[in-house]
Design a protein around this motif. Structure first.
Motif, PDB file in Angstrom:
ATOM      1  N   SER A  60       0.832  -1.214   0.000  1.00 36.12           N
ATOM      2  CA  SER A  60       0.000   0.000   0.000  1.00 36.12           C
ATOM      3  C   SER A  60       0.863   1.259   0.000  1.00 36.12           C
ATOM      4  CB  SER A  60      -0.873   0.023   1.256  1.00 36.12           C
ATOM      5  OG  SER A  60      -0.048   0.137   2.406  1.00 36.12           O
ATOM      6  N   ASN A  61       0.227   2.380  -0.315  1.00 39.03           N
ATOM      7  CA  ASN A  61       0.893   3.681  -0.201  1.00 39.03           C
ATOM      8  C   ASN A  61       1.413   3.889   1.217  1.00 39.03           C
ATOM      9  OD1 ASN A  61      -0.048   4.087  -2.783  1.00 39.03           O
ATOM     10  ND2 ASN A  61      -1.537   5.659  -2.230  1.00 39.03           N
ATOM     11  N   ASP A  62       0.592   3.483   2.189  1.00 35.17           N
ATOM     12  CA  ASP A  62       0.973   3.713   3.584  1.00 35.17           C
ATOM     13  C   ASP A  62       2.200   2.894   3.965  1.00 35.17           C
ATOM     14  OD1 ASP A  62      -1.028   5.561   4.150  1.00 35.17           O
ATOM     15  OD2 ASP A  62      -2.481   3.985   4.581  1.00 35.17           O
ATOM     16  N   GLU A  63       2.276   1.635   3.464  1.00 35.35           N
ATOM     17  CA  GLU A  63       3.463   0.831   3.766  1.00 35.35           C
ATOM     18  C   GLU A  63       4.701   1.478   3.147  1.00 35.35           C
ATOM     19  OE1 GLU A  63       3.425  -3.288   2.518  1.00 35.35           O
ATOM     20  OE2 GLU A  63       5.403  -3.645   3.421  1.00 35.35           O
ATOM     21  N   LEU A  64       4.566   1.917   1.878  1.00 37.54           N
ATOM     22  CA  LEU A  64       5.719   2.561   1.238  1.00 37.54           C
ATOM     23  C   LEU A  64       6.141   3.800   2.018  1.00 37.54           C
ATOM     24  CD1 LEU A  64       7.685   2.644  -1.165  1.00 37.54           C
ATOM     25  CD2 LEU A  64       6.082   4.211  -2.278  1.00 37.54           C
ATOM     26  N   HIS A  65       5.167   4.601   2.385  1.00 39.45           N
ATOM     27  CA  HIS A  65       5.499   5.826   3.117  1.00 39.45           C
ATOM     28  C   HIS A  65       6.245   5.491   4.410  1.00 39.45           C
ATOM     29  CE1 HIS A  65       5.322   9.974   4.279  1.00 39.45           C
ATOM     30  NE2 HIS A  65       4.845   9.610   5.452  1.00 39.45           N
ATOM     31  N   GLY A  66       5.767   4.473   5.116  1.00 40.90           N
ATOM     32  CA  GLY A  66       6.429   4.080   6.365  1.00 40.90           C
ATOM     33  C   GLY A  66       7.870   3.648   6.145  1.00 40.90           C
ATOM     34  N   LEU A  67       8.096   2.863   5.070  1.00 41.00           N
ATOM     35  CA  LEU A  67       9.458   2.407   4.780  1.00 41.00           C
ATOM     36  C   LEU A  67      10.372   3.577   4.429  1.00 41.00           C
ATOM     37  CD1 LEU A  67       8.886  -0.805   2.602  1.00 41.00           C
ATOM     38  CD2 LEU A  67       9.378  -0.647   5.045  1.00 41.00           C
ATOM     39  N   LEU A  68       9.840   4.500   3.618  1.00 38.52           N
ATOM     40  CA  LEU A  68      10.679   5.628   3.184  1.00 38.52           C
ATOM     41  C   LEU A  68      10.980   6.572   4.343  1.00 38.52           C
ATOM     42  CD1 LEU A  68       9.051   6.400  -0.295  1.00 38.52           C
ATOM     43  CD2 LEU A  68      11.133   5.075   0.188  1.00 38.52           C
ATOM     44  N   GLN A  69       9.964   6.790   5.165  1.00 36.71           N
ATOM     45  CA  GLN A  69      10.147   7.707   6.289  1.00 36.71           C
ATOM     46  C   GLN A  69      11.171   7.171   7.301  1.00 36.71           C
ATOM     47  OE1 GLN A  69       6.548   8.488   8.481  1.00 36.71           O
ATOM     48  NE2 GLN A  69       6.893  10.688   8.343  1.00 36.71           N
ATOM     49  N   ALA A  70      11.330   5.847   7.325  1.00 39.13           N
ATOM     50  CA  ALA A  70      12.279   5.240   8.271  1.00 39.13           C
ATOM     51  C   ALA A  70      13.701   5.165   7.716  1.00 39.13           C
ATOM     52  CB  ALA A  70      11.786   3.841   8.651  1.00 39.13           C
ATOM     53  N   LEU A  71      13.915   5.603   6.481  1.00 42.26           N
ATOM     54  CA  LEU A  71      15.285   5.603   5.949  1.00 42.26           C
ATOM     55  C   LEU A  71      16.163   6.500   6.822  1.00 42.26           C
ATOM     56  CD1 LEU A  71      14.449   6.171   2.163  1.00 42.26           C
ATOM     57  CD2 LEU A  71      15.626   4.150   3.073  1.00 42.26           C
ATOM     58  N   PRO A  72      17.320   5.996   7.256  1.00 41.52           N
ATOM     59  CA  PRO A  72      18.192   6.856   8.060  1.00 41.52           C
ATOM     60  C   PRO A  72      18.577   8.156   7.345  1.00 41.52           C
ATOM     61  CG  PRO A  72      18.840   4.572   8.328  1.00 41.52           C
ATOM     62  CD  PRO A  72      17.788   4.589   7.239  1.00 41.52           C
ATOM     63  N   LEU A  73      18.647   8.132   6.015  1.00 39.84           N
ATOM     64  CA  LEU A  73      18.984   9.355   5.270  1.00 39.84           C
ATOM     65  C   LEU A  73      17.755  10.209   4.934  1.00 39.84           C
ATOM     66  CD1 LEU A  73      21.740   8.143   2.739  1.00 39.84           C
ATOM     67  CD2 LEU A  73      22.013   9.885   4.512  1.00 39.84           C
ATOM     68  N   PHE A  74      16.577   9.768   5.388  1.00 43.43           N
ATOM     69  CA  PHE A  74      15.322  10.466   5.024  1.00 43.43           C
ATOM     70  C   PHE A  74      15.388  11.986   5.246  1.00 43.43           C
ATOM     71  CE2 PHE A  74      11.006  12.012   5.930  1.00 43.43           C
ATOM     72  CZ  PHE A  74      10.345  11.632   4.773  1.00 43.43           C
ATOM     73  N   PRO A  75      15.959  12.445   6.373  1.00 44.75           N
ATOM     74  CA  PRO A  75      15.982  13.902   6.584  1.00 44.75           C
ATOM     75  C   PRO A  75      16.801  14.652   5.527  1.00 44.75           C
ATOM     76  CG  PRO A  75      16.510  12.720   8.617  1.00 44.75           C
ATOM     77  CD  PRO A  75      16.522  11.704   7.515  1.00 44.75           C
ATOM     78  N   TYR A  76      17.643  13.911   4.800  1.00 46.20           N
ATOM     79  CA  TYR A  76      18.541  14.551   3.836  1.00 46.20           C
ATOM     80  C   TYR A  76      18.185  14.186   2.394  1.00 46.20           C
ATOM     81  CZ  TYR A  76      20.897  14.623   8.281  1.00 46.20           C
ATOM     82  OH  TYR A  76      21.168  14.778   9.624  1.00 46.20           O
ATOM     83  N   MET A  77      16.973  13.699   2.198  1.00 48.33           N
ATOM     84  CA  MET A  77      16.589  13.245   0.864  1.00 48.33           C
ATOM     85  C   MET A  77      15.406  14.029   0.328  1.00 48.33           C
ATOM     86  SD  MET A  77      16.468   9.139   1.066  1.00 48.33           S
ATOM     87  CE  MET A  77      17.907   8.116   0.797  1.00 48.33           C
ATOM     88  N   LYS A  78      15.422  14.183  -1.010  1.00 46.98           N
ATOM     89  CA  LYS A  78      14.207  14.570  -1.724  1.00 46.98           C
ATOM     90  C   LYS A  78      13.751  13.288  -2.418  1.00 46.98           C
ATOM     91  CE  LYS A  78      12.706  17.517  -5.520  1.00 46.98           C
ATOM     92  NZ  LYS A  78      12.697  16.469  -6.576  1.00 46.98           N
ATOM     93  N   ILE A  79      12.510  12.905  -2.201  1.00 45.03           N
ATOM     94  CA  ILE A  79      12.013  11.624  -2.708  1.00 45.03           C
ATOM     95  C   ILE A  79      10.823  11.869  -3.621  1.00 45.03           C
ATOM     96  CG2 ILE A  79      10.974   9.409  -2.067  1.00 45.03           C
ATOM     97  CD1 ILE A  79      12.489   9.535   0.564  1.00 45.03           C
ATOM     98  N   SER A  80      10.837  11.227  -4.771  1.00 46.39           N
ATOM     99  CA  SER A  80       9.636  11.279  -5.617  1.00 46.39           C
ATOM    100  C   SER A  80       9.192   9.845  -5.923  1.00 46.39           C
ATOM    101  CB  SER A  80       9.884  12.080  -6.895  1.00 46.39           C
ATOM    102  OG  SER A  80      10.872  11.455  -7.653  1.00 46.39           O
TER     103      SER A  80
END
Ligand SMILES: O=C(O)C[C@H]1C=CC(=O)O1
Length: 94
Positions: A60-80
């Motif tokens: 689901s969109n929600d599962e993807l969002h959860g995985l991406l948000q948990a990336l250690p580099l997430f604060p330093y990424m632009k994600i599309s």
């Protein structure tokens, strides 16, 4: 559900090198765990850029969002994110 994800990484120059290395090591381990369990199906470096294209297979969109948000580099990424659908001319089904 398949998603094409582009991640552009921009680590601030004033982040201490040791801290950046530690975050990258956690990112690698996290990514490889998801690759092993099949949810992160592909990861390709964009030639000449600190960016990647990845393919995720999640429920689901929600599962993807959860995985991406948990990336250690997430604060330093632009994600599309681009959701993928079957192409009628494809000879292989996913
Ligand atoms: O280097 C990158 O592209 C960012 C990030 C995504 C997975 C990983 O190990 O690092």
């Amino acid at each position: 559900m398949l998603y094409l994800v582009r991640m552009d990484v921009n680590i601030p120059h004033d982040l201490p090198a040791e801290q950046a290395q530690e975050i990258k090591a956690r990112e690698k381990a996290y990514s490889q765990d998801l690759q092993r369990d099949g949810r992160w199906q592909h990861i390709w470096r964009v030639a000449g850029e600190y960016a990647n294209y990845s393919v995720f297979d999640v429920e689901s969109n929600d599962e993807l969002h959860g995985l991406l948000q948990a990336l250690p580099l997430f604060p330093y990424m632009k994600i599309s994110v681009t959701p993928l659908a079957q192409h009628p001319s494809a000879i292989a089904q996913n």
